[in-house]
Design a protein around this motif. Structure first.
Motif, PDB file in Angstrom:
ATOM      1  N   THR A  75       0.818  -1.201   0.000  1.00 26.10           N
ATOM      2  CA  THR A  75       0.000   0.000   0.000  1.00 26.10           C
ATOM      3  C   THR A  75       0.860   1.262   0.000  1.00 26.10           C
ATOM      4  OG1 THR A  75      -0.112  -0.025   2.411  1.00 26.10           O
ATOM      5  CG2 THR A  75      -1.905  -1.100   1.237  1.00 26.10           C
ATOM      6  N   VAL A  76       2.179   1.099  -0.029  1.00 28.14           N
ATOM      7  CA  VAL A  76       3.070   2.250  -0.009  1.00 28.14           C
ATOM      8  C   VAL A  76       3.977   2.229  -1.234  1.00 28.14           C
ATOM      9  CG1 VAL A  76       4.864   3.457   1.291  1.00 28.14           C
ATOM     10  CG2 VAL A  76       3.047   2.281   2.514  1.00 28.14           C
ATOM     11  N   SER A  77       4.153   3.397  -1.864  1.00 24.82           N
ATOM     12  CA  SER A  77       4.934   3.474  -3.093  1.00 24.82           C
ATOM     13  C   SER A  77       6.397   3.150  -2.860  1.00 24.82           C
ATOM     14  CB  SER A  77       4.832   4.879  -3.685  1.00 24.82           C
ATOM     15  OG  SER A  77       5.584   4.947  -4.863  1.00 24.82           O
ATOM     16  N   THR A  78       6.983   2.428  -3.801  1.00 25.38           N
ATOM     17  CA  THR A  78       8.403   2.127  -3.726  1.00 25.38           C
ATOM     18  C   THR A  78       9.209   3.278  -4.325  1.00 25.38           C
ATOM     19  OG1 THR A  78       8.324   1.052  -5.882  1.00 25.38           O
ATOM     20  CG2 THR A  78       8.043  -0.356  -3.966  1.00 25.38           C
ATOM     21  N   GLY A  79       8.531   4.152  -5.082  1.00 26.64           N
ATOM     22  CA  GLY A  79       9.207   5.257  -5.724  1.00 26.64           C
ATOM     23  C   GLY A  79       9.901   4.852  -7.016  1.00 26.64           C
ATOM     24  N   GLU A  80       9.888   3.568  -7.283  1.00 22.56           N
ATOM     25  CA  GLU A  80      10.513   3.061  -8.509  1.00 22.56           C
ATOM     26  C   GLU A  80       9.463   2.976  -9.599  1.00 22.56           C
ATOM     27  OE1 GLU A  80      12.810  -0.729  -8.764  1.00 22.56           O
ATOM     28  OE2 GLU A  80      13.482  -0.006  -6.785  1.00 22.56           O
ATOM     29  N   ILE A  81       9.726   3.626 -10.727  1.00 16.44           N
ATOM     30  CA  ILE A  81       8.721   3.683 -11.781  1.00 16.44           C
ATOM     31  C   ILE A  81       9.235   3.070 -13.071  1.00 16.44           C
ATOM     32  CG2 ILE A  81       7.391   5.274 -13.216  1.00 16.44           C
ATOM     33  CD1 ILE A  81       7.827   7.061 -10.417  1.00 16.44           C
ATOM     34  N   LYS A  82       8.412   2.252 -13.673  1.00 18.23           N
ATOM     35  CA  LYS A  82       8.771   1.640 -14.955  1.00 18.23           C
ATOM     36  C   LYS A  82       7.644   1.895 -15.936  1.00 18.23           C
ATOM     37  CE  LYS A  82      11.309  -2.400 -13.417  1.00 18.23           C
ATOM     38  NZ  LYS A  82      10.724  -3.566 -12.760  1.00 18.23           N
ATOM     39  N   ILE A  83       8.015   2.177 -17.198  1.00 17.58           N
ATOM     40  CA  ILE A  83       6.994   2.327 -18.235  1.00 17.58           C
ATOM     41  C   ILE A  83       6.655   0.960 -18.784  1.00 17.58           C
ATOM     42  CG2 ILE A  83       6.484   3.189 -20.534  1.00 17.58           C
ATOM     43  CD1 ILE A  83       7.366   5.659 -19.834  1.00 17.58           C
ATOM     44  N   LYS A  84       5.389   0.611 -18.734  1.00 15.12           N
ATOM     45  CA  LYS A  84       4.974  -0.684 -19.270  1.00 15.12           C
ATOM     46  C   LYS A  84       4.319  -0.536 -20.635  1.00 15.12           C
ATOM     47  CE  LYS A  84       3.066  -2.268 -15.282  1.00 15.12           C
ATOM     48  NZ  LYS A  84       2.404  -3.284 -14.463  1.00 15.12           N
ATOM     49  N   LYS A  85       3.687   0.640 -20.837  1.00 11.48           N
ATOM     50  CA  LYS A  85       3.096   0.926 -22.143  1.00 11.48           C
ATOM     51  C   LYS A  85       3.160   2.429 -22.371  1.00 11.48           C
ATOM     52  CE  LYS A  85      -1.145   1.412 -24.704  1.00 11.48           C
ATOM     53  NZ  LYS A  85      -0.579   2.582 -25.377  1.00 11.48           N
ATOM     54  N   ASP A  86       3.768   2.828 -23.499  1.00 14.49           N
ATOM     55  CA  ASP A  86       3.877   4.259 -23.801  1.00 14.49           C
ATOM     56  C   ASP A  86       2.700   4.682 -24.697  1.00 14.49           C
ATOM     57  OD1 ASP A  86       4.858   6.805 -23.840  1.00 14.49           O
ATOM     58  OD2 ASP A  86       6.794   6.317 -24.723  1.00 14.49           O
ATOM     59  N   ILE A  87       2.502   6.003 -24.827  1.00 16.99           N
ATOM     60  CA  ILE A  87       1.431   6.500 -25.693  1.00 16.99           C
ATOM     61  C   ILE A  87       1.809   6.354 -27.167  1.00 16.99           C
ATOM     62  CG2 ILE A  87       0.437   8.114 -24.061  1.00 16.99           C
ATOM     63  CD1 ILE A  87       2.164  10.267 -25.615  1.00 16.99           C
ATOM     64  N   GLU A  88       0.790   6.459 -28.033  1.00 11.76           N
ATOM     65  CA  GLU A  88       1.018   6.320 -29.474  1.00 11.76           C
ATOM     66  C   GLU A  88       0.739   7.621 -30.215  1.00 11.76           C
ATOM     67  OE1 GLU A  88      -1.504   2.968 -30.382  1.00 11.76           O
ATOM     68  OE2 GLU A  88      -0.376   1.713 -28.980  1.00 11.76           O
ATOM     69  N   THR A  89       0.222   8.623 -29.488  1.00 14.98           N
ATOM     70  CA  THR A  89      -0.158   9.900 -30.104  1.00 14.98           C
ATOM     71  C   THR A  89       1.043  10.836 -30.221  1.00 14.98           C
ATOM     72  OG1 THR A  89      -2.235   9.635 -28.911  1.00 14.98           O
ATOM     73  CG2 THR A  89      -1.836  11.780 -29.893  1.00 14.98           C
ATOM     74  N   ASP A  90       1.061  11.609 -31.322  1.00 12.61           N
ATOM     75  CA  ASP A  90       2.053  12.660 -31.488  1.00 12.61           C
ATOM     76  C   ASP A  90       1.567  13.870 -30.677  1.00 12.61           C
ATOM     77  OD1 ASP A  90       3.734  14.641 -32.309  1.00 12.61           O
ATOM     78  OD2 ASP A  90       3.211  14.528 -34.436  1.00 12.61           O
ATOM     79  N   LEU A  91       2.330  14.302 -29.684  1.00 12.43           N
ATOM     80  CA  LEU A  91       1.860  15.366 -28.786  1.00 12.43           C
ATOM     81  C   LEU A  91       2.333  16.764 -29.173  1.00 12.43           C
ATOM     82  CD1 LEU A  91       2.318  13.772 -25.228  1.00 12.43           C
ATOM     83  CD2 LEU A  91       0.339  13.656 -26.758  1.00 12.43           C
ATOM     84  N   ILE A  92       3.134  16.881 -30.214  1.00 11.60           N
ATOM     85  CA  ILE A  92       3.723  18.180 -30.565  1.00 11.60           C
ATOM     86  C   ILE A  92       2.655  19.258 -30.762  1.00 11.60           C
ATOM     87  CG2 ILE A  92       5.141  19.459 -32.243  1.00 11.60           C
ATOM     88  CD1 ILE A  92       6.634  16.818 -32.801  1.00 11.60           C
ATOM     89  N   GLY A  93       2.794  20.344 -29.969  1.00 16.59           N
ATOM     90  CA  GLY A  93       1.887  21.487 -30.083  1.00 16.59           C
ATOM     91  C   GLY A  93       0.486  21.273 -29.539  1.00 16.59           C
ATOM     92  N   LYS A  94       0.256  20.148 -28.876  1.00 17.17           N
ATOM     93  CA  LYS A  94      -1.091  19.859 -28.373  1.00 17.17           C
ATOM     94  C   LYS A  94      -1.224  20.153 -26.879  1.00 17.17           C
ATOM     95  CE  LYS A  94      -1.805  16.498 -31.999  1.00 17.17           C
ATOM     96  NZ  LYS A  94      -1.864  15.086 -32.371  1.00 17.17           N
ATOM     97  N   ASP A  95      -2.475  20.270 -26.430  1.00 18.79           N
ATOM     98  CA  ASP A  95      -2.751  20.416 -25.007  1.00 18.79           C
ATOM     99  C   ASP A  95      -2.979  19.029 -24.426  1.00 18.79           C
ATOM    100  OD1 ASP A  95      -2.566  23.191 -24.835  1.00 18.79           O
ATOM    101  OD2 ASP A  95      -4.658  23.477 -25.419  1.00 18.79           O
ATOM    102  N   VAL A  96      -2.127  18.657 -23.491  1.00 17.01           N
ATOM    103  CA  VAL A  96      -2.208  17.321 -22.901  1.00 17.01           C
ATOM    104  C   VAL A  96      -2.867  17.409 -21.529  1.00 17.01           C
ATOM    105  CG1 VAL A  96      -0.828  15.430 -21.940  1.00 17.01           C
ATOM    106  CG2 VAL A  96      -0.185  16.459 -24.130  1.00 17.01           C
ATOM    107  N   LEU A  97      -3.828  16.534 -21.309  1.00 20.23           N
ATOM    108  CA  LEU A  97      -4.459  16.442 -19.991  1.00 20.23           C
ATOM    109  C   LEU A  97      -4.302  15.012 -19.496  1.00 20.23           C
ATOM    110  CD1 LEU A  97      -6.061  17.933 -17.805  1.00 20.23           C
ATOM    111  CD2 LEU A  97      -8.153  17.274 -18.996  1.00 20.23           C
ATOM    112  N   ILE A  98      -3.533  14.867 -18.440  1.00 19.84           N
ATOM    113  CA  ILE A  98      -3.303  13.539 -17.878  1.00 19.84           C
ATOM    114  C   ILE A  98      -4.438  13.205 -16.912  1.00 19.84           C
ATOM    115  CG2 ILE A  98      -1.721  12.121 -16.498  1.00 19.84           C
ATOM    116  CD1 ILE A  98       0.543  13.791 -17.764  1.00 19.84           C
ATOM    117  N   ILE A  99      -5.030  12.043 -17.112  1.00 18.45           N
ATOM    118  CA  ILE A  99      -6.163  11.600 -16.302  1.00 18.45           C
ATOM    119  C   ILE A  99      -5.674  10.521 -15.348  1.00 18.45           C
ATOM    120  CG2 ILE A  99      -8.509  10.625 -16.361  1.00 18.45           C
ATOM    121  CD1 ILE A  99      -8.312  13.319 -17.837  1.00 18.45           C
TER     122      ILE A  99
END
Ligand code: IMP
Ligand code: MG
Length: 181
Positions: A75-99
């Motif tokens: 129930t407590v974060s280890t602080g270690e983060i790994k990417i398991k799946k990255d996004i596929e969208t091109d974000l250049i010049g866009k407004d990103v809202l992380i949910i």
């Protein structure tokens, strides 16, 4: 499942109402930006929130998903983060809202926001359903927040303990006896 819940914090109805309000707020803020809006859902806990908030946003937008791991089984974060799946969208010049489902230590989100920044978006904002400000380890605050919660372990509406309880339609505090054995 229900017997493991100490108390309900937010009912299905309360979540629905609050998410509608958030959607309206986001729609108002982005209505005249002239830029594409991309909603990025952080898997898996944010799935129910994403499904509701995207339908509460009354603007053209696209969606994408990413998966990271920061918690082991506890129930407590280890602080270690790994990417398991990255996004596929091109974000250049866009407004990103992380949910996101919950902002706790902030380690996961600050990592994700730093990473998204490298993709050259016009802006990055954070929308979290729950915020546990007492537990913050890095200075990060949400642009949009559903509810502030006390420092207790909560489950339901996407949030899990050992991958369980995600399918509860409400959010509740998990009994300590479930994870303190
Ligand atoms: P942070 O990096 O500590 O901010 O952790 C954020 C992630 O930890 C969230 O996306 C959740 O998956 C998980 N998390 C933090 N607090 C809780 C909780 O009370 N219940 C369930 N998951 C939690
Ligand atoms: Mg989790």
């Amino acid at each position: 499942m229900k017997n493991d819940i100490e108390k309900i914090l937010f009912t299905e109805e309360q979540l629905k109402t609050r998410i509608k309000e958030l959607g309206q707020e986001i729609s108002r803020d982005h209505a005249n930006s002239g830029r594409d809006l991309v909603l990025i859902c952080v898997l898996k806990g944010s799935v129910p929130f994403m499904a509701d908030i995207m339908r509460a946003i009354d603007l053209p937008c696209t969606i994408d998903f990413m998966a990271v791991s920061s918690y082991g089984r506890g129930t407590v974060s280890t602080g270690e983060i790994k990417i398991k799946k990255d996004i596929e969208t091109d974000l250049i010049g866009k407004d990103v809202l992380i949910i996101e489902d919950i902002l706790d230590s902030g380690l996961t989100l600050s990592y994700i926001m730093g990473l998204m920044g490298k993709y050259s978006p016009a802006s990055i904002k954070l929308c979290t359903l729950l915020d546990k400000p007492e537990r913050r380890k890095v200075p990060i605050s949400p642009n949009y927040c559903g509810f502030t919660v006390p420092d207790e372990f909560v489950v339901g509406f996407g949030l899990d303990y050992n991958e369980k309880y995600r399918n509860l339609p409400y959010i509740g505090v998990l009994k300590r006896s479930v994870y303190e054995n």
